[in-house]
Design an enzyme around this catalytic site. Structure first.
Site, PDB file in Angstrom:
ATOM      1  N   CYS A   1       5.677  22.780 -64.087  1.00 53.53           N
ATOM      2  CA  CYS A   1       6.448  23.181 -65.268  1.00 53.53           C
ATOM      3  C   CYS A   1       6.666  21.919 -66.099  1.00 53.53           C
ATOM      4  O   CYS A   1       7.138  20.905 -65.572  1.00 53.53           O
ATOM      5  CB  CYS A   1       7.780  23.763 -64.817  1.00 53.53           C
ATOM      6  SG  CYS A   1       8.930  24.077 -66.158  1.00 53.53           S
ATOM      7  N   ASN A   2       6.309  21.975 -67.352  1.00 54.93           N
ATOM      8  CA  ASN A   2       6.468  20.797 -68.207  1.00 54.93           C
ATOM      9  C   ASN A   2       7.938  20.459 -68.430  1.00 54.93           C
ATOM     10  O   ASN A   2       8.316  19.288 -68.430  1.00 54.93           O
ATOM     11  CB  ASN A   2       5.805  21.039 -69.559  1.00 54.93           C
ATOM     12  CG  ASN A   2       4.304  20.959 -69.466  1.00 54.93           C
ATOM     13  OD1 ASN A   2       3.724  19.914 -69.697  1.00 54.93           O
ATOM     14  ND2 ASN A   2       3.665  22.050 -69.088  1.00 54.93           N
TER      15      ASN A   2
ATOM     16  N   TYR B   1      13.372  27.360 -68.592  1.00 57.45           N
ATOM     17  CA  TYR B   1      13.932  26.017 -68.459  1.00 57.45           C
ATOM     18  C   TYR B   1      13.947  25.305 -69.821  1.00 57.45           C
ATOM     19  O   TYR B   1      14.706  24.397 -70.039  1.00 57.45           O
ATOM     20  CB  TYR B   1      13.085  25.174 -67.500  1.00 57.45           C
ATOM     21  CG  TYR B   1      13.366  25.380 -66.024  1.00 57.45           C
ATOM     22  CD1 TYR B   1      14.189  26.402 -65.563  1.00 57.45           C
ATOM     23  CD2 TYR B   1      12.792  24.527 -65.087  1.00 57.45           C
ATOM     24  CE1 TYR B   1      14.415  26.570 -64.205  1.00 57.45           C
ATOM     25  CE2 TYR B   1      13.025  24.679 -63.728  1.00 57.45           C
ATOM     26  CZ  TYR B   1      13.833  25.708 -63.295  1.00 57.45           C
ATOM     27  OH  TYR B   1      14.062  25.864 -61.945  1.00 57.45           O
ATOM     28  N   GLY B   2      13.030  25.745 -70.696  1.00 55.22           N
ATOM     29  CA  GLY B   2      12.863  25.064 -71.987  1.00 55.22           C
ATOM     30  C   GLY B   2      14.135  25.002 -72.814  1.00 55.22           C
ATOM     31  O   GLY B   2      14.279  24.146 -73.680  1.00 55.22           O
TER      32      GLY B   2
ATOM     33  N   CYS C   1       2.522  23.288 -71.863  1.00 55.62           N
ATOM     34  CA  CYS C   1       3.316  24.332 -71.193  1.00 55.62           C
ATOM     35  C   CYS C   1       2.346  25.102 -70.305  1.00 55.62           C
ATOM     36  O   CYS C   1       1.226  25.416 -70.740  1.00 55.62           O
ATOM     37  CB  CYS C   1       3.946  25.253 -72.228  1.00 55.62           C
ATOM     38  SG  CYS C   1       4.784  26.681 -71.499  1.00 55.62           S
ATOM     39  N   THR C   2       2.773  25.393 -69.078  1.00 52.65           N
ATOM     40  CA  THR C   2       1.843  26.022 -68.135  1.00 52.65           C
ATOM     41  C   THR C   2       1.525  27.477 -68.487  1.00 52.65           C
ATOM     42  O   THR C   2       0.669  28.096 -67.865  1.00 52.65           O
ATOM     43  CB  THR C   2       2.387  25.924 -66.689  1.00 52.65           C
ATOM     44  OG1 THR C   2       3.735  26.404 -66.676  1.00 52.65           O
ATOM     45  CG2 THR C   2       2.355  24.513 -66.189  1.00 52.65           C
ATOM     46  N   HIS C   3       2.210  28.028 -69.480  1.00 53.46           N
ATOM     47  CA  HIS C   3       1.874  29.383 -69.945  1.00 53.46           C
ATOM     48  C   HIS C   3       0.658  29.376 -70.879  1.00 53.46           C
ATOM     49  O   HIS C   3      -0.048  30.379 -70.993  1.00 53.46           O
ATOM     50  CB  HIS C   3       3.031  29.983 -70.752  1.00 53.46           C
ATOM     51  CG  HIS C   3       4.182  30.441 -69.934  1.00 53.46           C
ATOM     52  ND1 HIS C   3       4.925  29.587 -69.153  1.00 53.46           N
ATOM     53  CD2 HIS C   3       4.737  31.670 -69.780  1.00 53.46           C
ATOM     54  CE1 HIS C   3       5.886  30.268 -68.562  1.00 53.46           C
ATOM     55  NE2 HIS C   3       5.802  31.531 -68.933  1.00 53.46           N
TER      56      HIS C   3
HETATM   57  N1  DGL Z   1       6.366  26.937 -67.643  1.00 45.74           N
HETATM   58  C1  DGL Z   1       7.295  26.226 -68.480  1.00 45.74           C
HETATM   59  C2  DGL Z   1       6.695  24.890 -68.913  1.00 45.74           C
HETATM   60  O1  DGL Z   1       5.561  24.544 -68.547  1.00 45.74           O
HETATM   61  C3  DGL Z   1       7.669  26.983 -69.733  1.00 45.74           C
HETATM   62  C4  DGL Z   1       8.693  28.049 -69.594  1.00 45.74           C
HETATM   63  C5  DGL Z   1      10.112  27.538 -69.565  1.00 45.74           C
HETATM   64  O2  DGL Z   1      10.622  27.010 -70.570  1.00 45.74           O
HETATM   65  O3  DGL Z   1      10.724  27.701 -68.547  1.00 45.74           O
HETATM   66  O4  DGL Z   1       7.365  24.153 -69.610  1.00 45.74           O
END
Ligand code: DGL
Length: 260
Positions: free
Chosen positions: A72-73, A41-42, A181-183
């Site tokens: 997701c941020n 999504y970023g 970021c949740t990663h």
């Molecule tokens: N999990 C997404 C977040 O926390 C990062 C990955 C994405 O860009 O989709 O922003």
């Protein structure tokens, strides 16, 4: 019957948040949706992310989720502009609980924020922090390579350390760093090592789980069915990486939500 909690992310990074919620509320059913078809999504426009949020939240509501967690941020940063969401009892994003925790700590005078391009360019963290603490020095840095690197399983090796070093050396001296970021919880140890343990690190999973605990009315209910994990595109690699994020192996189901 326990109220189910719907958790979604662009992919499987949000499983770090789902895992913390599962530990905090073991009797509540979690229904997870990872939009692996549209990952990451970023790099997407806010218009498209809003469209995905609407579709996924309607799906989770239909699956009887009454609490929604946007894990997701990138999605959380555009959430306020989504119109007509289903009537969830609560909607939790991954940004506000972290911002509140940092702002409350008066010992912190300078804070760095790292995240995807979408999250950093939205300025959502700095705007919220500034509202609460106008005295804070805030430095934001987009670190777009980190999420795909982690998805590929590069978490505890020399490449990880090198990429972290390349990015974080650009930040001025800070008291605290928000992992936006949740990663990123998966590379917290490496980030901590870069700073020799001298910078306080803040991430979402436990803080968000605590927020969700405060939102659900019944805590001692009995769960009626198993947790369920959906993805919009399923490959072997997602199944393998899911284990890394969740802590143990889980069965991913393919959803046809975005099939034509
Ligand atoms: N999990 C997404 C977040 O926390 C990062 C990955 C994405 O860009 O989709 O922003």
């Amino acid at each position: 019957m326990a109220e189910a909690i719907g958790v979604f992310d662009s992919g499987i990074g949000g499983l770090t948040v789902a895992s913390a919620i599962q530990q905090a509320l073991p009797n509540h059913r979690i229904i997870y949706f990872g939009d692996t078809l549209h990952l990451p999504y970023g790099d997407k426009s806010s218009k498209n992310i809003q469209k995905y949020i609407k579709a996924i939240s309607a799906f989770l509501y239909e699956m009887r989720c009454r609490h929604l967690v946007v894990a997701c941020n990138s999605a959380s940063s555009v959430l306020s502009s989504v119109n007509s969401m289903p009537e969830f009892s609560s909607i939790t994003n991954v940004i506000n609980p972290v911002v509140d925790k940092v702002a409350m700590n008066m010992g912190i005078k300078s804070v760095g924020i790292i995240g995807t391009k979408r999250t950093i360019h939205s300025k959502v963290y700095s705007n919220l922090l500034q509202e609460k603490r106008s005295d804070l020095n805030i430095y934001e840095l987009a670190t777009p390579l980190l999420a795909p690197m982690i998805e590929e399983g590069f978490v505890h090796n020399a490449i990880t350390e090198q990429v972290i070093h390349e990015y974080l050396q650009k930040l001025p001296k800070v008291d605290a760093l928000i992992l936006g970021c949740t990663h990123y919880p998966l590379i917290k140890t490496e980030i901590n090592r870069f700073f020799d343990g001298k910078v306080q690190l803040f991430d979402a999973p436990k803080l968000v789980a605590q927020h969700v605990v405060n939102c659900v009315s019944e805590r001692n209910t009995v769960r009626d069915s198993e947790d369920c994990f959906y993805v919009s595109d399923l490959t072997n690699s997602f199944e393998k990486t899911a284990q890394l994020f969740f802590g143990h192996s889980i069965h991913l189901r393919k959803s046809d939500l975005f099939e034509l």
